[in-house]
Design an enzyme around this catalytic site. Structure first.
Site, PDB file in Angstrom:
ATOM      1  N   CYS A   1      -4.687  -8.796  11.238  1.00  0.00           N
ATOM      2  CA  CYS A   1      -4.368  -8.328  12.728  1.00  0.00           C
ATOM      3  C   CYS A   1      -2.693  -9.037  13.069  1.00  0.00           C
ATOM      4  CB  CYS A   1      -5.435  -9.072  13.575  1.00  0.00           C
ATOM      5  SG  CYS A   1      -6.856  -8.665  12.915  1.00  0.00           S
TER       6      CYS A   1
ATOM      7  N   ARG B   1       0.244  -4.438  10.948  1.00  0.00           N
ATOM      8  CA  ARG B   1      -0.675  -5.571  10.246  1.00  0.00           C
ATOM      9  C   ARG B   1      -2.169  -5.064  10.791  1.00  0.00           C
ATOM     10  NH1 ARG B   1       2.178 -10.516   8.997  1.00  0.00           N
ATOM     11  NH2 ARG B   1       0.217 -11.099   8.439  1.00  0.00           N
TER      12      ARG B   1
ATOM     13  N   TRP C   1      -7.386  -5.393  13.257  1.00  0.00           N
ATOM     14  CA  TRP C   1      -8.148  -4.807  11.979  1.00  0.00           C
ATOM     15  C   TRP C   1      -9.538  -5.255  12.060  1.00  0.00           C
ATOM     16  CZ3 TRP C   1     -10.454  -5.932   7.527  1.00  0.00           C
ATOM     17  CH2 TRP C   1     -10.477  -4.675   6.430  1.00  0.00           C
TER      18      TRP C   1
ATOM     19  N   ASN D   1      -6.697 -14.159  14.639  1.00  0.00           N
ATOM     20  CA  ASN D   1      -6.681 -13.645  13.233  1.00  0.00           C
ATOM     21  C   ASN D   1      -7.577 -14.464  12.353  1.00  0.00           C
ATOM     22  OD1 ASN D   1      -4.750 -11.942  14.317  1.00  0.00           O
ATOM     23  ND2 ASN D   1      -3.178 -12.923  13.228  1.00  0.00           N
ATOM     24  N   GLY D   2      -8.441 -13.948  11.460  1.00  0.00           N
ATOM     25  CA  GLY D   2      -8.985 -14.651  10.550  1.00  0.00           C
ATOM     26  C   GLY D   2     -10.435 -14.546  10.530  1.00  0.00           C
TER      27      GLY D   2
ATOM     28  N   GLU E   1      -0.571   1.932 -10.720  1.00  0.00           N
ATOM     29  CA  GLU E   1       0.327   2.041  -9.222  1.00  0.00           C
ATOM     30  C   GLU E   1       0.593   3.313  -8.710  1.00  0.00           C
ATOM     31  OE1 GLU E   1       1.047  -0.057  -7.004  1.00  0.00           O
ATOM     32  OE2 GLU E   1       2.926   1.079  -6.148  1.00  0.00           O
TER      33      GLU E   1
ATOM     34  N   LYS F   1      -0.753   4.487  -4.810  1.00  0.00           N
ATOM     35  CA  LYS F   1       0.318   4.978  -4.006  1.00  0.00           C
ATOM     36  C   LYS F   1      -0.402   6.320  -3.382  1.00  0.00           C
ATOM     37  CE  LYS F   1       1.838   2.468  -3.266  1.00  0.00           C
ATOM     38  NZ  LYS F   1       1.855   1.021  -3.630  1.00  0.00           N
TER      39      LYS F   1
ATOM     40  N   GLU G   1      -3.868   6.003  -1.358  1.00  0.00           N
ATOM     41  CA  GLU G   1      -3.853   5.158   0.151  1.00  0.00           C
ATOM     42  C   GLU G   1      -2.849   6.161   1.115  1.00  0.00           C
ATOM     43  OE1 GLU G   1      -1.793   1.225   0.111  1.00  0.00           O
ATOM     44  OE2 GLU G   1      -0.403   1.658  -1.373  1.00  0.00           O
TER      45      GLU G   1
ATOM     46  N   HIS H   1     -12.980   9.131 -23.082  1.00  0.00           N
ATOM     47  CA  HIS H   1     -14.152   8.310 -23.253  1.00  0.00           C
ATOM     48  C   HIS H   1     -15.003   8.428 -21.872  1.00  0.00           C
ATOM     49  CE1 HIS H   1     -13.065   6.243 -26.630  1.00  0.00           C
ATOM     50  NE2 HIS H   1     -11.985   5.958 -26.529  1.00  0.00           N
TER      51      HIS H   1
ATOM     52  N   LYS I   1      -1.495  -3.880   6.496  1.00  0.00           N
ATOM     53  CA  LYS I   1      -0.348  -4.506   5.536  1.00  0.00           C
ATOM     54  C   LYS I   1      -0.763  -5.998   4.915  1.00  0.00           C
ATOM     55  CE  LYS I   1       3.509  -4.135   3.581  1.00  0.00           C
ATOM     56  NZ  LYS I   1       3.631  -3.139   2.569  1.00  0.00           N
TER      57      LYS I   1
HETATM   58  O1  M6R Z   1       1.050  -8.814   0.230  1.00  0.00           O
HETATM   59  P1  M6R Z   1       0.531  -8.784  -1.151  1.00  0.00           P
HETATM   60  O2  M6R Z   1       1.596  -8.053  -2.067  1.00  0.00           O
HETATM   61  O3  M6R Z   1      -0.242 -10.079  -1.713  1.00  0.00           O
HETATM   62  O4  M6R Z   1      -0.562  -7.635  -0.905  1.00  0.00           O
HETATM   63  C1  M6R Z   1      -1.451  -7.129  -2.056  1.00  0.00           C
HETATM   64  C2  M6R Z   1      -2.037  -5.724  -1.674  1.00  0.00           C
HETATM   65  O5  M6R Z   1      -2.906  -5.872  -0.652  1.00  0.00           O
HETATM   66  C3  M6R Z   1      -1.039  -4.678  -1.414  1.00  0.00           C
HETATM   67  O6  M6R Z   1      -0.154  -4.577  -2.672  1.00  0.00           O
HETATM   68  C4  M6R Z   1      -1.776  -3.342  -1.079  1.00  0.00           C
HETATM   69  O7  M6R Z   1      -2.626  -2.905  -2.303  1.00  0.00           O
HETATM   70  C5  M6R Z   1      -0.885  -2.117  -0.922  1.00  0.00           C
HETATM   71  N1  M6R Z   1      -1.390  -1.333   0.335  1.00  0.00           N
HETATM   72  C6  M6R Z   1      -0.483  -1.424  -1.749  1.00  0.00           C
HETATM   73  O8  M6R Z   1       0.587  -0.225  -1.609  1.00  0.00           O
END
Ligand code: M6R
Length: 604
Positions: free
Chosen positions: A2, A27, A73, A97-98, A480, A484, A487, A503, A599
């Site tokens: 958050c 965030r 969030w 937050n937390g 990766e 991308k 998400e 498999h 984020k």
């Molecule tokens: O801030 P970080 O690199 O530790 O975050 C890790 C993941 O949360 C982050 O890479 C997430 O998977 C992204 N949404 C990917 O695009």
């Protein structure tokens, strides 16, 4: 996950909070709220994005000079107005937050209170209020006493109408920065909300409380003993956190990669001397030489960056074994650490809760810990023994792109500096240096073809399922690429080792699926091609992304021209970044803030 913002000073707090929340919205974005304190307290909350809250602010403007705000969030309780922060209990307004882990026990003890939300935060507000009611207790005393009873993580900001000239903030496991300006103090969980006002900031440490008045900050610990705090300079500027004419942060950040990559490499690759150097590792040549095992720990995209870099490092450091670990798994499993191990933590935000927990565990075991971090001053960057800032600049879009490219490069630099100490042949270093030299230009050449990739995306935008596949270094690249697309577009996507398809996953091949195959001319070309042919034979829709000029039988082939022998995955990955972006746009999605995500994942 958050965002917290707070303001005390001569400006209109509501406006400062509103702007701050806009900057922090990436965030967390399922509800938002502000409270300002004047003759009365004005508490405004709204479900949904900050824009919803802004409407309420326009209807109920105040000129008060003190207030706190939050963008959420959801963890405890659905996104809704009653669950949105600030929470108001008795004399207390609180944003948090937390996660307060023992909130159920605390709630039972707070019998006198009726709760209006399902949140753990409201329980903390009630706890502080119950202590604040006692005679001669100031707000900071009540906060300190309450936090001693709390288990879990928090970044909090608290105000009360009884003491309308102060904001009390505290942190444990969730970031809080206090910006100190001329006659004003700005609080935020992220530097992005501060820099419009000041670049002078105190990064609170775990277990610290700050009492903020206009232009003044006093820091103490939970035992209420004063602590002298260091004011540091925030190096970011406003330009870096703005879209600068792009439609979305995501495309801006994809397009920035040639420059951000140059920043990662700058001063670290010394071509004239055929040398790589890293100032911040804090390891002697002898210590580097002694390393035999490396744990690479991260989440999401950062973990794929770790996996990709590991393929290279194990190749050129032939006496080193690498274990890639997803932090959320490693933190709860039994694992052994062989002697001569180091651990490397990869994180864009430097605040990811699971990664941080693993860092703490490794430190407790006496393992030397290094960080590959983007966010300067973040918790992971502060807690490690040494490391490398990737210098990719602020990454605002939830989907991580430029950070990935820089993380892989920074990890390679660490590996190569270690290999240098171990006596690697200079010609290997030379080859990497030449490739690093060419890489930004090759990435630029892909970016220049964005229109062509947009047209390819148009062709695949209506599918609901996809498999990304590759071998060797292109396997983490496929994972990766899949993440991308998943998400940003909400297309169900899996990343697979191409050899694994038969498999199980090949059973999925039908008209509703498409497959993206990454193929490297220089590595296992025929092997991956045979997997493509197998999918073709079953009527699959295959799109190949490759650096090869050979004939390739596939529905779509995106070819890049490349002189690289080693770092090709970082160029092919940019094709799939653009592909994901344009599909997300074509599907009308919220590109920078995809649903359900945030984020910086500061809860586990
Ligand atoms: O801030 P970080 O690199 O530790 O975050 C890790 C993941 O949360 C982050 O890479 C997430 O998977 C992204 N949404 C990917 O695009």
């Amino acid at each position: 996950m958050c965002g917290i913002v707070g303001y005390i000073g001569p400006k209109q707090a509501q406006q400062v909070l509103r702007e701050g929340l806009q900057r922090l919205e990436y965030r967390g974005y399922d509800s938002a709220g502000v409270v300002t304190i004047g003759d009365n307290a004005t508490l405004l909350r709204a479900k949904g994005k900050v824009a919803e809250l802004e409407q309420k602010i326009e209807e109920h403007p105040t000129t008060d000079g003190i207030g706190i705000g939050h963008t959420r969030w959801a963890t405890h309780g659905e996104p809704s107005e009653p669950n949105a922060h600030p929470h108001h209990v008795g004399d207390i307004y609180l944003v948090h937050n937390g996660i307060i882990e023992n909130y159920k026990d605390l709630k039972q003890q707070l019998e006198a209170y009726e709760f209006a939300s399902e949140t753990d935060t409201e329980v903390l507000a009630a706890l502080i209020d119950s202590l604040y009611k006692r005679a001669d207790v100031k707000l900071e005393n009540a906060v300190a006493q309450a936090l001693k009873l709390v288990e879990g993580t928090y970044g909090i900001s608290v105000v009360s109408q009884k003491e309308p000239h102060k904001i009390v903030v505290a942190r444990k496991g969730s970031p809080l920065i206090v910006g100190v300006g001329d006659e004003e103090t700005v609080i935020a969980s992220d530097a992005a909300a501060l820099i419009a006002h000041t670049n002078d900031a105190i990064y609170l440490k775990d277990g610290e409380i700050a009492v903020c008045t206009a232009g003044n900050v006093e820091v103490m610990n939970l035992d209420e003993q004063p602590i002298s705090a260091v004011v540091e300079k925030i190096e970011t500027n406003l330009e870096a956190i703005e879209k600068q004419g792009y439609d979305h942060f995501l495309i801006k950040e994809i397009m920035e990669q040639p420059d951000t990559l140059r920043s990662t490499l700058s001063g670290r690759v010394v071509k004239e001397q055929n040398l790589l150097r890293l100032g911040g590792l804090n390891m002697s040549e002898e210590e580097l030489r002694a390393v035999k095992h490396i744990f690479v720990v991260a989440c999401g995209t950062a973990s794929y960056a770790g996996q990709l870099a590991s393929y290279y490092i194990e190749q050129f450091c032939d006496d080193v074994t690498i274990r890639n670990e997803v932090a959320s798994e490693l933190r709860y499993r039994s694992f052994n650490v062989p002697s001569n191990s180091i651990a490397i933590f990869v994180s864009q935000s430097g605040e990811t809760a699971d990664t941080l927990a693993c860092l703490n565990e490794m430190k407790a075991r006496g393992v030397r810990c290094l960080g590959i971090v983007n966010a300067v001053g973040s918790t992971i960057a502060r807690e490690v023994d040494g490391g490398v800032y990737v210098h990719a600049g602020p990454e605002i879009s939830v989907a991580s792109t430029k950070a990935f490219t820089s993380q892989v490069s920074a990890l390679l630099l660490v590996g190569l500096v270690m290999a240098q100490a171990k006596g690697i042949e200079p010609k290997v270093i030379e080859q990497y240096i030449n490739e690093f030299d060419a890489l930004p230009g090759e990435i630029q050449a892909v970016l220049d073809r964005h229109d062509e990739i947009r047209q390819v995306a148009e062709r695949y935008k209506d599918y609901d399922n996809a498999i990304f596949m590759g071998r060797d270094t292109l396997f983490p690249t496929a994972m990766e690429g899949a993440l991308k697309l998943k998400e940003t577009s909400y297309i169900h996507t899996e990343g697979q080792a191409a050899g694994e398809l038969k498999h199980g996953s090949i059973a999925l091949v039908d008209d509703r699926f498409f497959e993206v195959a990454f193929i490297d001319e220089h590595r296992l070309f025929e092997k991956t091609m045979s997997n493509v042919i197998e999918v073709n034979a079953r009527g699959g829709h295959v799109m190949v992304i490759t650096n090869s000029t050979r004939d390739i039988d596939a529905e779509t082939v995106v070819r890049i021209e490349s002189q690289l022998q080693l770092l090709t995955p970082l160029v092919l990955n940019v094709v799939s970044q653009l592909f994901a972006y344009y599909i997300a746009v074509a599907r009308g999605n919220d590109v920078d803030q995809p649903r359900n995500l945030a984020k910086s994942v500061t809860v586990e």
